[in-house]
Design an enzyme around this catalytic site. Structure first.
Site, mmCIF file in Angstrom:
data_model
loop_
_atom_site.group_PDB
_atom_site.id
_atom_site.type_symbol
_atom_site.label_atom_id
_atom_site.label_comp_id
_atom_site.label_asym_id
_atom_site.label_seq_id
_atom_site.Cartn_x
_atom_site.Cartn_y
_atom_site.Cartn_z
ATOM 1 N N ASP A 1 -60.765 24.394 -21.721
ATOM 2 C CA ASP A 1 -60.235 25.044 -20.525
ATOM 3 C C ASP A 1 -58.788 24.585 -20.356
ATOM 4 O O ASP A 1 -58.528 23.377 -20.305
ATOM 5 C CB ASP A 1 -61.068 24.568 -19.325
ATOM 6 N N ASP B 1 -57.211 29.258 -17.540
ATOM 7 C CA ASP B 1 -57.653 29.257 -16.144
ATOM 8 C C ASP B 1 -56.622 29.945 -15.246
ATOM 9 O O ASP B 1 -55.436 29.595 -15.283
ATOM 10 C CB ASP B 1 -57.818 27.794 -15.701
ATOM 11 N N GLU C 1 -59.104 34.025 -17.810
ATOM 12 C CA GLU C 1 -59.873 34.221 -16.583
ATOM 13 C C GLU C 1 -59.173 35.350 -15.827
ATOM 14 O O GLU C 1 -58.019 35.239 -15.467
ATOM 15 C CB GLU C 1 -59.873 32.948 -15.731
ATOM 16 N N HIS D 1 -69.225 28.437 -13.310
ATOM 17 C CA HIS D 1 -69.130 27.332 -12.352
ATOM 18 C C HIS D 1 -68.536 27.752 -11.009
ATOM 19 O O HIS D 1 -68.469 26.947 -10.095
ATOM 20 C CB HIS D 1 -68.273 26.223 -12.975
ATOM 21 N N ASP D 2 -68.044 28.996 -10.913
ATOM 22 C CA ASP D 2 -67.488 29.474 -9.640
ATOM 23 C C ASP D 2 -68.466 30.390 -8.913
ATOM 24 O O ASP D 2 -68.095 31.057 -7.934
ATOM 25 C CB ASP D 2 -66.185 30.254 -9.885
HETATM 26 C C1 GLC Z 1 -60.295 28.959 -11.595
HETATM 27 C C2 GLC Z 1 -61.464 28.042 -11.871
HETATM 28 C C3 GLC Z 1 -61.926 27.441 -10.578
HETATM 29 C C4 GLC Z 1 -60.790 26.660 -9.986
HETATM 30 C C5 GLC Z 1 -59.550 27.532 -9.839
HETATM 31 C C6 GLC Z 1 -58.345 26.695 -9.596
HETATM 32 O O1 GLC Z 1 -60.656 30.035 -10.823
HETATM 33 O O2 GLC Z 1 -62.477 28.735 -12.518
HETATM 34 O O3 GLC Z 1 -63.042 26.617 -10.721
HETATM 35 O O4 GLC Z 1 -61.166 26.154 -8.739
HETATM 36 O O5 GLC Z 1 -59.266 28.249 -11.028
HETATM 37 O O6 GLC Z 1 -58.006 26.005 -10.772
#
Ligand code: GLC
Length: 581
Positions: free
Chosen positions: A130, A232, A286, A352-353
């Protein structure tokens, strides 16, 4: 098979397993255009904090993952995406990095990382890291320097707005209780920008030095032999910080204003040239932008930017109030069609979100949890696109039932709560929605066995273990031929043995059917028919005459009931047929 009379066909699990194993040696002989390892990969996502604790501090770690590599291999997955493992003060559990070239102390050391990577490669499992570079931690050395004086060489590594220019143009912060993305910093009498939490200042990508630093970091990991990168929040990296005013209410549709701003594609092309093209690594972003055009620009082959993206329209469908199957079919079908010729996407129902897959998309009651998780895993592993399977979903882990805000750990939940209080929201409803949708649901510790703390740790887990670990855990599911876990293994085996499930053309069947999601996948002379009954009632679907010659590849019940030329599907039944053509 003649279906002109009523008949019930019983296929035991053993028979199905046998027929799958028989096919193991079958090879697809015609070359597939544009075949790539990352299209054929089955990715298992590990949230390291919650996977396995080897040293009793209540936090998962790299040695814990190493201990479980044989388990991971047994799942049939071929790659692991690890959430961030870098040094971090953990304002957002590792998504606030203070040193990109070192390992978070609670997770272990660089030597642990090296042996993890070696252990994975010995088992033919690839590693996707990541990369969190839309922002860093405010405790990163770059930011410490940057905030120390206006003429510091690192000043332009971040976005600053000097106070003498007046209030900066309003920007919305996703994680700040007040919702303001500009934070005043008295040291230099200026504001810095943070789209996420205050402790996550946004990096200034228009600065070529920042970009070079990032490419060097990526090369550092690629030189170690990692196999891919997940970028990310990267769709937000290019920013419009000066446009004076976005329309009122833009927060509810912030993607339109934050994603894919000018410069982003240039940065990605440069990153591709500097990093991706120099190594055999895959790349996934992402977010897929604001529309199909954005998404194509990110992932189409001739663009030389990224290999694939996670599009969120699908995973955003389930709400606290429920969701409509027709919408799910429409969304997944249109994304598939759009990328049928060029570009490639990821398929996922959780990460995880998100809260737990079966609690959002399926039915986590005792009666239907097992069948509906198997159905969802059948879906993910039979669609086109690279499947990403979130740890614990191979067991059917469910949401946890928190009733007080003090039990939540996630910064998004805590700040969201404060904001809701200050805005006078209906807090009873807010708490119900949080209980359903909070990210903490998806982060509870992995359930290994029915000993204390589910075998996750000998200490006190950083987040409570779900009470249902006594029934839902790896050890028990390993021993049960009909478990969600063994069904998951069967599905990964099927996907790997049948290129039609990876590359085959997807066609929706019976689009208006209210309960059953049905589709075919076709590749040359191979055809698979996937039938998924998303309802807790029995429901029927007619088969076409030309599908008469079929056999069952997998089924989450022990039998299939045919009724004239229909299949009568039980609640949450999921079947894949091989259709002879
Ligand atoms: C992305 C990640 C998330 C994080 C955010 C800020 O959306 O998946 O878990 O809180 O970025 O880095």
């Amino acid at each position: 098979m003649n279906r002109s009379f009523i008949k019930v066909m019983i296929c035991s699990f053993f028979l199905i397993a046998f027929s799958c194993r028989e096919k193991q040696d079958e090879k697809h002989d015609s070359p597939i255009e544009n075949a790539k390892w990352w299209k054929e990969a089955i990715v298992y996502q590990i949230y390291p904090r919650s996977f396995k604790d080897s040293d009793g501090d209540g936090v998962g770690d790299l040695q814990g993952i190493i201990q479980e590599l044989d388990y991971i291999k047994s799942l049939g997955v071929t790659a692991i995406w690890l959430n961030p493992i870098y040094t971090s003060p953990n304002a957002d559990n590792g998504y606030d990095v203070s040193d990109y070239r070192d390992i978070m102390k609670e997770f272990g050391t660089m030597a642990d990382f090296d042996s993890l990577l070696a252990g994975m490669h010995q088992r033919d499992i690839k590693l996707v890291m990541d990369i969190v570079v839309n922002h860093s931690s405010d405790e990163h050395e770059w930011f410490k320097q940057s905030r120390s004086s206006r003429d510091n060489p690192y000043r332009d590594y971040y976005h600053w707005w000097p106070a003498e220019k007046g209030e900066p143009p309003y920007r919305y912060s996703l994680f700040d209780a007040k919702g303001d993305a500009w934070q005043y910093d008295s040291i230099t009498d200026a504001y810095y920008l943070h789209y996420f939490a205050k402790k996550q200042p946004d990096l200034n990508w228009s600065n070529p030095k920042v970009r070079q630093e990032v490419y060097d970091i990526m090369k550092f990991w690629a030189d170690k032999g990692v196999d891919g990168f997940r970028l990310d929040a990267f769709q937000f990296a290019a920013k419009n910080t000066t446009y004076p005013k976005f329309p009122d209410g833009f927060e509810s549709d912030f993607i339109q204003y934050y994603a894919m701003q000018d410069g982003l594609h240039g940065y990605l092309k440069e990153m591709n040239e500097e990093v991706f093209s120099q190594y055999d690594v895959m790349s996934v972003a992402e977010g897929a932008g604001r529309n199909f055009e954005d998404a194509h620009k990110l992932v189409d082959q001739n663009r030389n930017e990224l290999n694939m993206a996670y599009a969120f329209e699908g995973v955003d469908i389930p709400k606290y109030e429920g969701y409509d199957l027709k919408t799910m079919k429409d969304v997944f079908t249109k994304w598939d069609k759009e990328f049928a010729e060029d570009g490639w996407l990821s398929i996922f129902l959780a990460n995880h979100d998100q809260a737990r897959m079966v609690s959002r998309w399926g039915n986590d009651s005792d009666e239907f949890r097992s069948a509906s998780t198997k159905l969802l895993n059948t879906f993910i592993l039979s669609m086109r696109g690279t499947p990403y399977c979130y740890y614990g979903d191979e067991l059917g882990m469910t949401n946890i039932d928190f009733d007080s805000i003090s039990q939540y750990q996630d910064i998004a939940a805590i700040n969201g709560y404060q904001k809701a209080v200050s805005e006078g929201e209906d807090m009873e409803l807010f708490m119900k929605k949080l209980n359903f949708g909070s990210r903490d649901n998806g982060r509870t510790p992995m359930q290994w066995n029915n000993s204390e703390h589910a075998g996750f740790t000998n200490g006190k887990p950083w987040l409570p273990v779900n009470d249902n670990y006594v029934d839902i855990n790896v050890e028990d599911e390993n021993a049960d031929q009909n478990s969600v876990l063994n069904h998951f293994r069967e599905m990964t085996r099927l996907r790997k043995q049948n290129p039609v499930l990876v590359y085959g053309v997807y066609e929706l069947v019976a689009p208006e059917h209210p309960d059953i999601y049905a589709y075919t996948r076709i590749l040359d002379d191979k055809m698979a028919l996937i039938l998924l009954n998303f309802s807790e009632e029995t429901s029927e679907i007619k088969l076409k005459d030309e599908w008469d010659n079929h056999s069952i590849l997998i089924n989450n019940y022990s039998d299939v009931e045919f009724f004239e030329n229909s299949v009568k599907m039980r609640p949450y039944q999921a079947i894949i047929f091989n259709i002879e053509r």
